[in-house]
Structure formats: structure tokens, C-alpha cells
Design an enzyme around this catalytic site. Sequence first.
Site, short mmCIF file in Angstrom:
data_model
loop_
_atom_site.label_atom_id
_atom_site.label_comp_id
_atom_site.label_asym_id
_atom_site.label_seq_id
_atom_site.Cartn_x
_atom_site.Cartn_y
_atom_site.Cartn_z
N HIS A 129 0.87 -1.18 0.00
CA HIS A 129 0.00 0.00 0.00
C HIS A 129 0.91 1.23 0.00
CE1 HIS A 129 -2.78 2.96 1.77
NE2 HIS A 129 -3.77 2.16 1.40
N ASP A 206 2.41 -4.75 7.74
CA ASP A 206 1.25 -3.86 7.61
C ASP A 206 0.02 -4.74 7.79
OD1 ASP A 206 -0.99 -2.58 6.62
OD2 ASP A 206 -0.01 -1.79 4.83
N GLN A 209 -5.24 -4.90 6.84
CA GLN A 209 -6.30 -5.80 6.33
C GLN A 209 -6.26 -7.16 6.99
OE1 GLN A 209 -8.62 -4.65 4.48
NE2 GLN A 209 -7.70 -2.81 3.60
N LYS A 232 -10.89 0.05 10.30
CA LYS A 232 -11.06 -1.13 9.44
C LYS A 232 -11.45 -2.36 10.27
CE LYS A 232 -7.62 0.49 6.11
NZ LYS A 232 -8.39 0.97 4.96
N CYS A 372 -4.71 2.75 -3.61
CA CYS A 372 -3.40 3.13 -3.06
C CYS A 372 -2.33 2.08 -3.36
CB CYS A 372 -3.48 3.40 -1.55
SG CYS A 372 -4.52 4.78 -1.14
N1 PMP Z 1 -2.26 -0.65 4.43
C1 PMP Z 1 -3.26 -1.33 3.86
C2 PMP Z 1 -3.03 -2.74 3.41
C3 PMP Z 1 -4.49 -0.73 3.70
O1 PMP Z 1 -5.49 -1.41 3.13
C4 PMP Z 1 -4.68 0.60 4.14
C5 PMP Z 1 -6.00 1.30 3.96
N2 PMP Z 1 -6.56 1.17 2.69
C6 PMP Z 1 -3.60 1.24 4.74
C7 PMP Z 1 -2.41 0.59 4.86
C8 PMP Z 1 -3.72 2.65 5.24
O2 PMP Z 1 -4.62 2.70 6.30
P1 PMP Z 1 -5.03 4.10 6.90
O3 PMP Z 1 -5.63 4.87 5.77
O4 PMP Z 1 -6.00 3.76 7.96
O5 PMP Z 1 -3.79 4.72 7.41
#
Ligand code: PMP
Length: 414
Positions: A129, A206, A209, A232, A372
Site C-alpha cells: 500500500h 502492515d 487488512q 477497518k 493506493c
Molecule cells: N495498508 C493497507 C493494506 C491498507 O489497506 C490501508 C488502507 N486502505 C492502509 C495501509 C492505510 O490505512 P489508513 O488509511 O487507515 O492509514
Amino acid sequence: MGLQESEALDVERIREDFPVLQREFDGQQVVYLDNAATTQTPKRVVEAISEYYYEYNANVHRGIHQLSQEASIAYEEAHDTIADLVGADGREETVFTKNTTEAENLVAYSWGLNELGPGDEVVLTEMEHHASLVTWQQTAKKTGADVKYVPVTDEGHLDMEAAKELITDDTKLVSAVHVSNSLGTVNPLAELADVAHDHDALIFGDGAQAVPNRPVDVKDLDVDFYAFSGHKMAGPTGIGALYGREEILEDMEPYLYGGDMIRKVTYEESTWNDLPWKFEAGTPSIAQGIAFAEAAEYIDDVGLDNIRRHEERLTEYALDRLAAFDDIEIYGPTDPTERGGLVGFNLDGVHAHDLASILNDHAVAIRAGDHCTQPLHDKLGVAASARASFYLYNTTDEIDKLVEGLEDARDIFA
Ligand code: PMP
């Protein structure tokens, strides 16, 4: 399969916890399949927020008075609950951040800027991401370090043989997404941690998810850092967590300076508070922190293994139904047990944004875009993809509605 047919969860009961799922648009009940972006919030989490504001709203850490003491205890204990959720040794290893992105940046600023230099390497995956990819790419630029990427195979897996070649004694950090938000792939984080540690590199997982929908134990994974977001996992926005191994966090410089993170300040010098407060400068997100812990207890009460199994069933059902379209390309592993509860796809000849817009007319909420992960989409050869993502309250009937919407989109664009 209908509501009651999911063996893992009593979904009908669970749905009562989420009033927003009753919303209707033009007489159609909302079908919320955008959970990888943000999950819905159960009543008891919303109530934890109102209870704080109605009954014990006060600043934390510094007050002698009763309200501040109650707020402080609740906020501090929330760290213990979140630590428990992921198997951390305690609040010392559990820093509250705004979200996963801030957790990545905390480590990049605090550890990366001090520890990386020319000749050092950071190894990422091609499915990172932007929260991790951009953060480490830019930190590498500032420090003169290089970035390398573990390739993704055509089946949507990490190429672990390549990983073993890419991770060397020059590697100082490996940062890998645990469950991909675009492909759904569940990555072998523990195996990557082994490879990283064999070369004395640190590893950052990370878990944005992963923590919402499966049991995660940071000690079993043997990661050095691990990040996730409250919004999430049935919690509020504005709060997330960074797990860090205590001895590493002890050695790290603070990321933000100011109130609460200090022990002693003179006009010349300052010393730092204990963990985790050293990394939580200023007034924190108190209500969100308390509600984050409530969300952790909620998903733990439902059972994270049950949630995982439920999502696997929904994913299997979705993959089956989508496979019946010969003009849909599905991204990521084909085996539902090798992926999280989301399906990324494209319908031939229809831009993902148009698809999302037609589905919106059916009251079906999905996400369209690059999620992203722009470089990954470049590699897939598409500008955007559609993504349906599931959570504990979703049903196979809702996936049927998704499919009806897709059929409609195909008819419109045919
Ligand atoms: N890593 C992953 C795998 C994500 O799916 C996301 C959110 N789409 C993020 C990081 C970033 O999360 P946040 O916007 O809550 O900082």
C-alpha cells in the site's frame, strides 16, 4: 446460501448491531461491500464514545481530579486491550497512532532517518500500500538507502524465492503487507521475518487488512513492527496502533515532541516519558482510543477465527459467482483460503468507476480506483480495478445483489 446458512457466524444477529445496514436508497437496502476502505461501527462502539463524552470527558495523564483519572484509566487500559488483541507483551509495545499510515511514518522518521544510510537497503513487496511504499521510498531518498521490491507472481503470490535473493546483509528493513488490500493475498509474514532476521534486518508488517478479520499474534509472526487501523476493524476513525518490540522502541527517538511525551524538561535539555507515551505527544484521541478497545473486544467476542471463516466462505461464493462471467478478470489467488475477504476485478470494456457508479444505483457500495497501490496496478496493466470487500455482517444474498448490478452494467455497456 442465505443469512442463516453461514455456519461460522449468526450474521442475522450481528447485523442488528449495525444500524447503518438498514439504510435504504430509493427503496433498496444498502449493500455495503467497501469494508477494506472502512468498516461499519457497531452500537456498543458508538456508545463507548458517547459514554466518554457524557460521563467522563477530561484530558488524560495530567489531572488529579476524578474525571481525568477515569479518562486516564480508560485510555491507558485501552492500550492493554489492543496489546492483547495482537499478542503484544503489553502497553509498552503498543503505541496509539492516528492510523496505519502514521504508524509507518513514525517508524520511518524515528528509526529510518536515524538508522538508514548509503549502501543500506529497504525491501518492500510489489503489492505494498502507498502507506508503506511511499513512506519507505521517500525515507530511502532522504537517507541515501536503496529500495528493492519482492515481485508478485502471476497468481498473485509473493515470489519467496526472489525474496530470499533480494534480502541480504545490506537489508536493514523489510516492510510487507500482511493481507493485500488489492489482491487479497495473505502473505507469509512469519517466513519473511525469518529471512529478514537471518540477515539482521528488521521487519515491519502492515496489518491493516489482517487484524480486522483473523487472529494475529505478533510474537508468532516474529515481526519487529506491526501496524493497523481502528476504522477497518469496527472501530472509529482517527485511531490506530503501532506494535513495536519493546527493546527497539526503547532505543528509538521520539517522532513528535511536546507535552506528555517528556519526563523532565529544562531550558537546555529534555528526557522522555516511558513507553508508549514517549511516542504519543500532545492530547491524544481519547474517545477514539477507548472506542478502539471496545471494537477489539467486539470482534474478539464474535471470534476472529469465526470472522475469518465467514469471510473465506463469502470470498469463495463471490469468486464462484464472478467466475461465471467470461468477461471478468479477477486479481489475486484463486484459492479463497489463501486470501482475505476481498475480491478485486475488472469487467471488460467498463471502467471500474462506471461500474461502481452503476452498482451505486443498485445501492451496492464497492470501491473503484487504484486502492493506493498504483505501481501494482501499473504492473497489472490497468489504471483501476473494482473491489468488493466483505466483513462479518455481509451475506451471500448481498453478493447476489453485486452480481445483479454487474449484469446490469454489462447490459448498459454492451
Ligand atoms: N495498508 C493497507 C493494506 C491498507 O489497506 C490501508 C488502507 N486502505 C492502509 C495501509 C492505510 O490505512 P489508513 O488509511 O487507515 O492509514
